[in-house]
Design an enzyme around this catalytic site. Structure first.
Site, PDB file in Angstrom:
ATOM      1  N   ALA A  36       0.856  -1.190   0.000  1.00 48.89           N
ATOM      2  CA  ALA A  36       0.000   0.000   0.000  1.00 48.89           C
ATOM      3  C   ALA A  36       0.888   1.234   0.000  1.00 48.89           C
ATOM      4  O   ALA A  36       2.098   1.156   0.199  1.00 48.89           O
ATOM      5  CB  ALA A  36      -0.930   0.007   1.211  1.00 48.89           C
ATOM      6  N   GLU A  93      -1.074   2.343   6.994  1.00 43.16           N
ATOM      7  CA  GLU A  93      -1.189   3.497   6.094  1.00 43.16           C
ATOM      8  C   GLU A  93      -1.912   4.657   6.766  1.00 43.16           C
ATOM      9  O   GLU A  93      -1.571   5.820   6.536  1.00 43.16           O
ATOM     10  CB  GLU A  93      -1.917   3.091   4.808  1.00 43.16           C
ATOM     11  CG  GLU A  93      -1.276   1.946   4.052  1.00 43.16           C
ATOM     12  CD  GLU A  93       0.209   2.158   3.785  1.00 43.16           C
ATOM     13  OE1 GLU A  93       0.620   3.298   3.511  1.00 43.16           O
ATOM     14  OE2 GLU A  93       0.964   1.164   3.850  1.00 43.16           O
ATOM     15  N   GLU A 102       0.744   5.540   1.297  1.00 43.16           N
ATOM     16  CA  GLU A 102       0.038   6.444   2.193  1.00 43.16           C
ATOM     17  C   GLU A 102      -0.301   7.799   1.591  1.00 43.16           C
ATOM     18  O   GLU A 102      -0.240   8.834   2.268  1.00 43.16           O
ATOM     19  CB  GLU A 102       0.886   6.656   3.451  1.00 43.16           C
ATOM     20  CG  GLU A 102       2.205   7.412   3.248  1.00 43.16           C
ATOM     21  CD  GLU A 102       3.401   6.527   2.981  1.00 43.16           C
ATOM     22  OE1 GLU A 102       4.535   6.992   3.157  1.00 43.16           O
ATOM     23  OE2 GLU A 102       3.199   5.361   2.587  1.00 43.16           O
ATOM     24  N   ASN A 103      -0.712   7.867   0.333  1.00 39.65           N
ATOM     25  CA  ASN A 103      -1.067   9.146  -0.264  1.00 39.65           C
ATOM     26  C   ASN A 103      -2.176   9.824   0.550  1.00 39.65           C
ATOM     27  O   ASN A 103      -3.251   9.242   0.729  1.00 39.65           O
ATOM     28  CB  ASN A 103      -1.563   8.946  -1.693  1.00 39.65           C
ATOM     29  CG  ASN A 103      -0.666   8.016  -2.494  1.00 39.65           C
ATOM     30  OD1 ASN A 103       0.529   8.223  -2.590  1.00 39.65           O
ATOM     31  ND2 ASN A 103      -1.265   6.980  -3.060  1.00 39.65           N
TER      32      ASN A 103
END
Length: 874
Positions: free
Chosen positions: A277, A311, A279-280
């Site tokens: 994943a 995240e 973490e935007n």
């Protein structure tokens, strides 16, 4: 000379000259569904301050730059574009630059990845940048400390879903273009380039919201959304994902006492993703492997929840406060890894989060920390290629383990108080190690300088052994011996450990219970445990009970005998997991025969109630058989293990996670041994029915891959299976099975596809490599020399992600040690040494992969040698 690889010094020079303010970015992906279109228009307008008269550069890896306009003046593209950089000279104090160009779609998962769903032909886009692939999408200052506000505009087919970090502000048809619209997104808070993102395609979308009342009475309202490919929507458990998301937001908002700062919280599950994943802020992206179209175990669901919490923790650790340069990558990843496990433990119904952390996550760190390429948690990262390689078990799992120790050292309340102070002082800014230490030291009242030096700035792992003197069943002197060589310096780094010693004995029923425990501080080479003197010698003295510290543990002889005869009698699941780890470390280090570990798995794994631990030990056993067991005994050890797996497939509770775990193991090990192939074939054709076992797509492909590896499945059969499963996972399963067939022409074709062509996407490439490597070492012997000959070419011609997959996956790792041969004298080890010697100037990231693969091979050969010697002594 290529200027693709930004150095730390170049980044520091640039950040001393300029301050970024804002980006306005327009991306036109209206033609993405046309495979003949390789790129898309990209326009980036950047405002920034600079030292008057200074020069700097932008980063842009593109298919061409059409124009560069600096402060209203058009620059000569032929002059200012220098490979992957755009030179900006004679800057004013305040500047605006606009770059228009053609960005390229990606098949490697780097930049703007384009995927066509084989299930329905639909086109999907998403971006992935960490550490520095934002420059593949739009021109920017690609380094984490040049934060700015971002406003995105995306032109795409009107029927698509489009999302970015900010909320959708407007959506309007594009004049003169039928069925094309422009999405405008709200301006973000200040963030780094590598966490900006765009998502576009006919995604399935689900919506919800979470709200909370803050301590000051204000209302925090967070819109929620979930995305996945349309063809996966029937398997998308959105309700459960929303439930976990809300629990996590409630937990972290309370814990950090800093309101979630990014407005909305979207989560997208995307295809062919290189990571678990990313973490935007406002739009977290996950691998769609977390959308379980086939049966998944409870441990898989828990692992997904852990990633979700990891995240989410990044919204504070990493996004709100970001490391200045990649040396301090741990500032976000170690914290997120720790907080992800803490979140699962505190905010969900699972009660085994720390057990799975000890069994799986720390095992990753232990492996990484024993490689010659290990590094301190606070690492030396001279450039972006080095940063790419440092997303490893040290930065994540070792860092998280050390933070767990720090929490025990300073206290949980002080740790959280320091974290809150850190957020308040550095919100939307950048930090280094000293900034965090300052906050934690002030909150705890402890000087953490020595702790940081010993744990964050040294390498390697401590091994702790209990030396027990006893007389007639009563303990006298008990010493904890510490061995801790830093592989980088060769010096002893005797770190302080806070440990718990557990004393376990059998009750009337034979169950092994912890009757007493004692906490001790371990320091120096030897620590006397005075509190145990005069106590009855327990059947099991478990060092590092409850997994408080980061260290390998060697069982004393009495405790080891207890574990090897009664592991299944240990009632505490954490203690049991730690004993499994001790047995595995002993086998992996060649201290005890690998076959003894496999035997322990055969004897005790059927009774293991923790599905995460069970999956882990079954995987270890499979690896031990193929790598650590000497070749002369491997076939018999494998055959015996397969017989146990086949028995447990039927003996496990019908439909249980354990049954599925044994089925998967049976398929995996059967790639190398043929004794249970008739069973796999009969299950596939329906002549054998195992009660409760659902042979879904994932399990079916694993069975076909095992059959294919032995020539028991024709290409026509595999092709028919693909016709029945035209999904992305089906294509991957088919690619692996096809390349696994033991035919010289098949192997040659797979090699050529992987090494000499560029038509495979990242996941199909990995599946093809895995299938190629599924073969006896003698079948692949002729590829050893071509492997070493192609390394520099592959590294120069491919992106670092794709090159890394090829270099790592095709290394000739499956080797056996001939009788009387020294491990270091194996021909593949010698050829690797020769390559490293003659390529000392090769890129550091490439050399790191080769050095690590050599280390893994040498460890396997050394274990084979040690196991052979131990067998001879017996």
């Amino acid at each position: 000379m290529s200027n693709h690889n930004l150095s730390r010094d170049e980044a520091a020079t640039r950040s001393a000259l300029i301050t970024a303010h804002s980006y306005d970015v327009t991306l036109d992906v209206r033609d993405a569904a046309d495979p003949a279109v390789s790129g898309y228009p990209s326009s980036s307008t950047i405002t920034f301050s600079a030292r008057a008269g200074s020069d700097t550069f932008l980063d842009f890896i593109s298919g061409g730059v059409q124009s560069v306009v600096l402060n209203g003046r058009a620059l000569d593209v032929g002059t200012v574009v220098d490979q992957d950089r755009i030179i900006l000279e004679g800057l004013a104090m305040e500047n605006t630059v606009t770059v228009t160009g053609t960005a390229l779609y990606s098949r490697s998962g780097e930049g703007m990845h384009r995927f066509v769903d084989p299930a329905d032909g639909q086109c999907y886009l998403y971006t992935q940048y960490e550490p520095a692939d934002c420059r593949r999408v739009f021109a920017n200052f690609e380094q984490p400390d040049l934060k700015a506000e971002f406003t995105f505009h995306v032109i795409a087919p009107s029927g698509w879903e489009v999302a970015s970090n900010g909320s959708e502000a407007a959506r309007l048809p594009v004049p003169g273009s039928e069925n094309v619209s422009q999405w405008d997104f709200a301006t973000t808070e200040r963030m780094s380039t590598y966490i900006t993102t765009v998502l576009a395609g006919p995604y399935f979308k689900a919506t919800d919201h979470w709200d909370a009342t803050l301590d000051d009475g204000t209302r925090l309202d967070v819109p929620l959304a979930l995305y996945c490919r349309a063809s996966l929507a029937p398997s998308f458990d959105a309700e459960e994902l929303f439930r976990l998301t809300k629990s996590g937001l409630a937990f972290f908002n309370m814990l950090f006492d800093y309101p979630y700062p990014w407005g909305k919280y979207d989560q997208a599950f995307v295809p062919e993703y290189n990571l678990g994943a990313m973490e935007n802020p406002g739009l977290v992206t996950f691998t769609e492997k977390y959308v379980y179209a086939s049966r998944a175990t409870d441990a898989q669901y828990q692992a997904r929840a852990n990633t979700l919490m990891h995240e989410m923790a990044h919204m504070w650790f990493g996004d709100l406060v970001t490391m200045t340069w990649w040396d301090d990558l741990w500032l976000k990843e170690s914290f997120a890894d720790f907080m992800g496990t803490l979140g699962v433990d505190r905010a969900t119904d699972w009660d085994t989060a720390w057990i799975n952390f000890a069994s799986k996550r720390k095992a990753w760190a232990y492996v990484q920390d024993q490689l010659p390429t290990t590094h301190p948690i606070v690492a030396d990262i001279p450039d972006l290629e080095a940063a790419k390689q440092n997303f490893d078990g040290i930065t994540y799992a070792k860092g998280a383990s050390v933070l767990k120790q720090l929490v025990a050292y300073v206290g949980f309340d002080a740790f959280i108080a320091g974290s809150r102070q850190y957020f308040r002082e550095h919100a939307f800014g950048n930090t280094s190690l000293q900034d965090l230490l300052k906050a934690l030291s002030e909150a705890s009242g402890r000087d953490l300088g020595d702790w940081a030096r010993q744990w964050l700035q040294t390498s390697g792992i401590s091994t702790i052994t209990a030396d027990i003197v006893e007389d007639d069943g009563v303990m006298g002197a008990v010493m904890l011996e510490q061995e801790a060589i830093d592989p980088l310096t060769g010096h002893q780094e005797l770190r302080p450990h806070r440990m718990r010693l557990g004393l376990y004995d059998a009750d009337q029923t034979g169950a092994l219970l912890r009757l007493e425990s004692l906490e001790v501080d371990v320091a120096g080479p030897s620590t006397l445990v005075s509190g145990l003197a005069g106590k009855k010698r327990p059947a099991l003295l478990l060092v590092n009970d409850d997994d408080l510290s980061y260290a390998k543990v060697r069982l004393d002889p009495v405790s080891e005998r207890t574990v090897r005869t009664s592991l299944d009698k240990i009632q505490d699941p954490m203690a049991r997991a730690l004993c499994w780890t001790a047995l595995w470390d002993s086998a992996r280090d060649g201290v005890t025969p690998a076959a003894r570990y496999v035997s322990a798995v055969e004897q005790f794994a059927p009774a293991e109630s923790g599905i995460g631990v069970l999956q882990n030990v079954l995987g270890n056993a499979s690896g031990a058989i193929e790598r650590f067991v000497p070749p002369r005994s491997r076939d018999s050890v494998r055959t015996d293990f397969l017989a146990v797996a086949a028995h447990q497939l039927r003996a496990s509770a019908p439909g249980s996670d354990a049954q599925l775990a044994w089925a998967r193991t049976l398929a995996e090990v059967s790639r190398h041994g043929d004794s249970q192939l008739p069973l796999l074939r009969s299950i596939l054709d329906g002549t054998t029915v195992v009660e409760g076992l659902t042979v879904d797509a994932e399990l079916r492909w694993s069975f076909w891959q095992a059959l294919a590896a032995h020539g028991e499945a024709s290409q026509a059969e595999l092709d028919r299976q693909l016709e029945a499963d035209k999904t992305a996972s089906g294509k991957e399963g088919h690619a692996l099975a096809s390349a696994a067939r033991p035919d010289a022409a098949v192997k040659a074709a797979a090699w050529d596809l992987a090494v000499n062509t560029t038509g495979l996407s990242n996941e199909i490439l990995s599946a093809t490599i895995a299938g190629f490597a599924t073969a006896p070492s003698d079948m692949l012997a002729s590829y050893v020399e071509p492997y070493f000959e192609c390394l520099e070419r592959v590294w120069a011609e491919r992106s670092i992600e794709i090159a890394g997959r090829i270099v790592r996956g095709l290394f000739p790792a499956a080797q056996d040690l001939a009788e009387g041969m020294a491990p270091s004298g194996h021909p593949v080890v010698l050829r690797t040494d020769e390559w490293l010697h003659h390529h000392s100037d090769a890129p550091r990231a490439l050399r790191r992969i080769i050095i690590e693969q050599r280390s893994h091979l040498l460890r396997a050969l050394t274990a084979q040698s040690a196991n052979t010697a131990q067998s001879a002594q017996v």
